[in-house]
Each structure stands twice: as C-alpha cells, then as structure tokens.
Motif scaffolding. Structure first.
Motif, PDB file in Angstrom:
ATOM      1  N   SER A 233      11.420  70.588  58.935  1.00  0.00           N
ATOM      2  CA  SER A 233      12.252  69.417  59.230  1.00  0.00           C
ATOM      3  C   SER A 233      11.531  68.418  60.122  1.00  0.00           C
ATOM      4  O   SER A 233      11.765  67.214  60.030  1.00  0.00           O
ATOM      5  CB  SER A 233      13.558  69.871  59.894  1.00  0.00           C
ATOM      6  OG  SER A 233      14.318  70.685  59.015  1.00  0.00           O
ATOM      7  N   LYS A 256      23.774  69.927  56.509  1.00  0.00           N
ATOM      8  CA  LYS A 256      23.863  70.730  57.735  1.00  0.00           C
ATOM      9  C   LYS A 256      24.689  70.001  58.793  1.00  0.00           C
ATOM     10  O   LYS A 256      24.606  70.302  59.980  1.00  0.00           O
ATOM     11  CB  LYS A 256      22.466  71.005  58.286  1.00  0.00           C
ATOM     12  CG  LYS A 256      21.594  71.870  57.384  1.00  0.00           C
ATOM     13  CD  LYS A 256      20.232  72.092  58.032  1.00  0.00           C
ATOM     14  CE  LYS A 256      19.331  72.947  57.163  1.00  0.00           C
ATOM     15  NZ  LYS A 256      17.992  73.139  57.779  1.00  0.00           N
ATOM     16  N   GLU A 324      17.881  69.582  52.889  1.00  0.00           N
ATOM     17  CA  GLU A 324      18.000  70.850  52.165  1.00  0.00           C
ATOM     18  C   GLU A 324      18.475  70.584  50.742  1.00  0.00           C
ATOM     19  O   GLU A 324      19.664  70.647  50.445  1.00  0.00           O
ATOM     20  CB  GLU A 324      18.951  71.807  52.883  1.00  0.00           C
ATOM     21  CG  GLU A 324      18.983  73.203  52.287  1.00  0.00           C
ATOM     22  CD  GLU A 324      17.583  73.762  52.004  1.00  0.00           C
ATOM     23  OE1 GLU A 324      17.183  73.785  50.822  1.00  0.00           O
ATOM     24  OE2 GLU A 324      16.898  74.156  52.951  1.00  0.00           O
ATOM     25  N   GLU A 327      20.575  73.226  48.767  1.00  0.00           N
ATOM     26  CA  GLU A 327      22.016  73.269  49.016  1.00  0.00           C
ATOM     27  C   GLU A 327      22.741  72.265  48.120  1.00  0.00           C
ATOM     28  O   GLU A 327      23.840  72.525  47.643  1.00  0.00           O
ATOM     29  CB  GLU A 327      22.297  72.955  50.485  1.00  0.00           C
ATOM     30  CG  GLU A 327      21.938  74.058  51.443  1.00  0.00           C
ATOM     31  CD  GLU A 327      22.834  75.277  51.272  1.00  0.00           C
ATOM     32  OE1 GLU A 327      24.028  75.102  50.939  1.00  0.00           O
ATOM     33  OE2 GLU A 327      22.336  76.399  51.445  1.00  0.00           O
ATOM     34  N   THR A 367      13.283  71.825  51.723  1.00  0.00           N
ATOM     35  CA  THR A 367      13.974  73.032  51.273  1.00  0.00           C
ATOM     36  C   THR A 367      13.434  74.270  51.978  1.00  0.00           C
ATOM     37  O   THR A 367      12.241  74.354  52.281  1.00  0.00           O
ATOM     38  CB  THR A 367      13.845  73.225  49.746  1.00  0.00           C
ATOM     39  OG1 THR A 367      14.603  74.361  49.346  1.00  0.00           O
ATOM     40  CG2 THR A 367      12.392  73.427  49.330  1.00  0.00           C
ATOM     41  N   GLN A 368      14.337  75.217  52.231  1.00  0.00           N
ATOM     42  CA  GLN A 368      13.927  76.513  52.764  1.00  0.00           C
ATOM     43  C   GLN A 368      13.758  77.534  51.651  1.00  0.00           C
ATOM     44  O   GLN A 368      12.989  78.471  51.771  1.00  0.00           O
ATOM     45  CB  GLN A 368      14.974  77.034  53.763  1.00  0.00           C
ATOM     46  CG  GLN A 368      15.002  76.280  55.067  1.00  0.00           C
ATOM     47  CD  GLN A 368      16.019  76.871  56.039  1.00  0.00           C
ATOM     48  OE1 GLN A 368      16.530  77.959  55.828  1.00  0.00           O
ATOM     49  NE2 GLN A 368      16.311  76.131  57.096  1.00  0.00           N
TER      50      GLN A 368
END
Length: 488
Positions: A233, A256, A324, A327, A367-368
C-alpha cells in the motif's frame, strides 16, 4: 606389437601439438576480436602499422644504420609480420583464461545444454558501472537463463540486472551485471526530488544503479501485490501521489473503509461500496468513449498528442486507484443480483484495461491475494506493469510477476520485484507517509463528461459511429500486453 617412438618422432609430435595449440588460441582470439569492437579496432591498427613497417623495412634499416650488423632491432624488423598473429594469440589467451573461469562457474551449477556443453564467453564490455558478459548460448533458451537467474548470480559472483538475447545472432546471450558488493538501501524516505521531470513517468523506487521508472504513456496500468506488511500500500500511495502532483484527476476505490487511501480524499472522488464503484467505472468508460471519438475527429492518437495540439484546452489524465482489487472482483459464492454487479464491474474494468492507454485513463491496482479465478486473465494481462513485494508462496508470485521470484524475496520491508515483459528487477520502494502529502490544487485539464448533462443518447450514437476506431485502439493496446516489452 606397438612400436616405440624414437626421440626425433617425439620432438616432432611435441612441435606439432604446440603449433596446433598456438593456432587454436589465435583462432579463438580472432573470434573474440570480430565480436568486440574495441579489440577489432586494435587489431586493425596493429595490422596497419605492421604493413607500414614492412613496406618501409629497407628504409628503416638504412636510417637506423643496421645494414652491416646482426642485432635484435634488425631481427624484429625482419619478423614484424608476426606481430598481428601474436596479438591474436594474446587476445585468445586472455579469452581462454576468462572462458575457463566462467566454465568452472557454469559447471558448479550444472548449467549446460542436453549434450553437456557449457556456454562459452564470446565477449565482455563495460557500460558505465555495468559489465556486459556475452555468451554463446549453446542452444540453451533465454527463458532457461532467466529461470536460473539466482543460481547464475551465485556462481558468477555478481548481481544480474538483465538477461537478453542478441537480436542479430539469436544465439548470443547478454548478461548485464554489477559486482556482488553493490547493494540497495533498505530505507529510502520519500522526497519530492524523486518526482520525474519526464511526462507521466512515475518513479517506484531505487534499483541497484538507478531509479525504477514506470512510463504510463507506454505501459498504462500497474498491478502491485504483496502479503500484509510487505509495503504494497505504501508503494501504491507513492505512485498515486506522483500522479496527483503531475496533474492527474484521481479516483479511488477502497473497500477497507478508506484506511489506505483516505489521505487523498480531498483530491478526488472516493468510493467504499460496490454499487458506487460500478457507477464510477461506468462514468470512466463514458469519458473514455468520448475521448476516443474526439481524438478520431481531431486526427490525434492519444492524450499527449491532443494536449500538445490544444494546449489552452487540455484534458486531464485520469488515474483510478484501488487498494484491494481482489475484494472488488471476487464473486465466489454469489448469485442473482449480487453476482450481476460483480460481473458488470469486471466488464467495465476490462474495457478500461484494454482501451485506457490512448485516452489517458490509467489504473493502479493493489492486491494481497492475486487469484486467477478472481482477477481475470483479460484484466491481469493488460496490467502491464507488475510489482510484487514479499508473498507467501510461488503461486502468488506467478500470478503477479509471471515467475516465482517474489516467493524467495528477502524479508526487507519495502523491497519489491518489478517486471515489464520478461525482465524482472529488484528495487526498494519509497517510505511514503501521509505527512508527505501537501494540500493544494494540482489538476491540469478537464473532463469531457463535466460538460455534458444526460449523455446516454449521445454515447449510443458515438459507440455506433466509432466502433471501428475503438476496435483499432484495442488492437494497438494489445501490443503492450504482458508478453511484449520495453523494459527499464
């Protein structure tokens, strides 16, 4: 019965072996000289001087008064024709020593072709701080060289910046290297001096030798991935801030609750829910359609050309940032109306990913968990800039970079790998803080949708009238997909 060799025969055999070895080294030196420009120039100069001396041999003997005595200078003049041959021998001997060193290195990691042959050194040159090693690949594909990148660095005791194949020969592989003693700083605080003066070039961080620059005119979209705590981030926000400073109009999607991107809320629209995200994406595709139609009418190919043609009425570059993206796109287990909105979001994003380069609409996606079932191949392949911090496994690394290197990345906060096309580079991202954000109005240019009220009818007409132009633009942007490069 085996006949015993006499002393004379043994001496003749030794002399023969010496000459064979001598001329093999000369041949090796000639091969290296032909492939290395400075050595080729040196050989040409030596030959030219030798010929000049030979043509003026008698005159030199007379001038130096060497006619009546037998001495070393006179002997040298008589055999001066040997100088080019000895020059090749010296070059070949040096090449053999270097080649032997590298062969031992390749043997240590069993880097050979199917026949057991190791790459052969065919040339070296210095380019600033870099040493470029050129090897005859012996049929080993460049992809295999890249797959063994880490092993090669260890065996050759260097840092490899780039591995490429010679476009002329298709058989010679070039390794751009720097000494293994070179290292990248582990903490680089953000400073406004890092903002590039080049038109819409962003600086992601610092590599071994130079800053890592991302050209959004050439590669319009970026995917930044990494596990929690990798600094993903932070890199995303540093890139977004540079876009704002360069005059772009930002739009932000943060599921988030605005934790990561809330500091930029004063500069552009922020959305937190999927229905609002869909409406935003639809607005951006409307802007994109209008711009493509306008560019067609004005005879320009992209935003940069348009703004150069109309400097008094420029259009703003648009940057869509999402912290993200997985998501936003994950529709696992959904059905009915819920699944429908996800599919619409994916369709709108795919349009921007394919066509956004020319009209100047760029995406910065974080993205994670880069799941192939969540981020479609059509979107992921058009996010041509790939940046990965530390990830948990090889699968995640391959989904972001196209290789497994990020899974072996050291546990250094802010350390990343970056790819455009087939090349992968390591760099340290900037340590960017919210305190680095300076309030102000930075936007340069306007949006077409700001000057139009109800656009639905206009847009349907534009879509029909310029369908061919949009398809042409799509084909052009495809050229900048994952399998094509220019990079860094």
């Amino acid at each position: 019965m085996k006949m015993k060799k006499n002393k004379g025969d043994e001496q003749m055999e030794m002399i023969g072996q010496f000459f064979i070895s001598f001329f093999k080294v000369c041949a090796s030196g000639l091969k290296k000289t032909i492939r290395t420009v400075p050595l080729l120039i040196l050989l040409i100069v030596v030959i030219a001087v030798t010929i000049t001396v030979m043509l003026n041999q008698d005159k030199l003997i007379s001038i130096w008064n060497l006619e009546e005595t037998f001495n070393v200078p006179k002997l040298i003049l008589k055999f001066v024709w040997l100088v080019p041959i000895l020059t090749l021998y010296i070059i070949g001997s040096t090449q053999s020593e270097d080649g032997g060193k590298y062969q031992v290195a390749f043997e240590s990691i069993k880097f050979a072709n199917r026949a057991g042959q190791y790459p052969e050194l065919v040339g070296t040159r210095i380019d600033g701080k870099k040493q470029i090693l050129s090897f005859s690949g012996k049929g080993i594909s460049v992809s295999e060289w890249r797959n063994r990148w880490t092993d090669l660095e260890s065996a050759l005791d260097c840092n490899i910046l780039r591995i490429s194949i010679d476009p002329k020969t298709k058989t010679v592989v070039h390794l751009e290297t720097v000494p293994s003693t070179y290292s990248i700083a582990t903490n680089i605080p953000w400073d406004p001096k890092y903002v590039s003066e080049k038109d819409f070039v962003l600086v992601a961080g610092q590599g071994l030798l130079e800053p890592v620059e991302l050209n959004l005119d050439k590669y319009p979209h970026a995917l930044v991935g990494g596990a929690t705590g990798s600094g993903k981030s932070v890199v995303l926000r540093a890139l977004l801030w540079q876009c704002i400073l360069k005059g772009a109009q930002p739009y932000m999607i943060d599921f988030k609750g605005g934790i990561e991107l809330s500091a930029f809320e004063d500069f552009g629209e922020m959305v937190y829910e999927r229905p609002q995200a869909l409406e935003l994406l639809k607005e951006l595709t409307k802007e994109m359609t209008l711009r493509l139609a306008l560019f067609r009418d004005e005879g320009v190919k992209n935003l940069t050309e348009y703004n150069h043609k109309f400097p008094n009425h420029p259009l703003a570059r648009i940057v869509l940032a999402c912290d993200e993206v997985s998501e936003m796109l994950d529709k696992t287990g959904l059905s009915g109306a819920d699944a429908k909105i996800f599919k619409e979001i994916e369709a709108e994003m795919a349009k921007i990913a394919r066509l956004g380069r020319a009209p100047g609409i760029n995406m910065l996606m974080g993205t994670q968990r880069p799941d192939a079932n969540v981020i479609s191949g059509q979107i992921r392949n058009n996010l041509t800039i790939k940046i990965a911090g530390r990830v948990t496994d090889e699968y995640a690394s391959k989904m972001i970079l196209g290789n497994a290197k990020a899974s072996a990345l050291g546990d250094i906060l802010g350390r990343f790998l970056y790819t455009v096309g087939a090349d992968t580079y390591e760099f340290q991202g900037f340590n960017f803080q919210d305190s680095d954000i300076i309030p102000g109005h930075y936007q340069k240019g306007s949006l077409l949708i700001d000057g139009i009220g109800d656009m639905e009818d206009d847009l349907s007409i534009i879509q029909e009238s310029y369908e061919a132009e949009i398809e042409e633009c799509e084909e052009e942007d495809t050229l900048w997909g994952f399998d094509n490069i220019d990079s860094l």
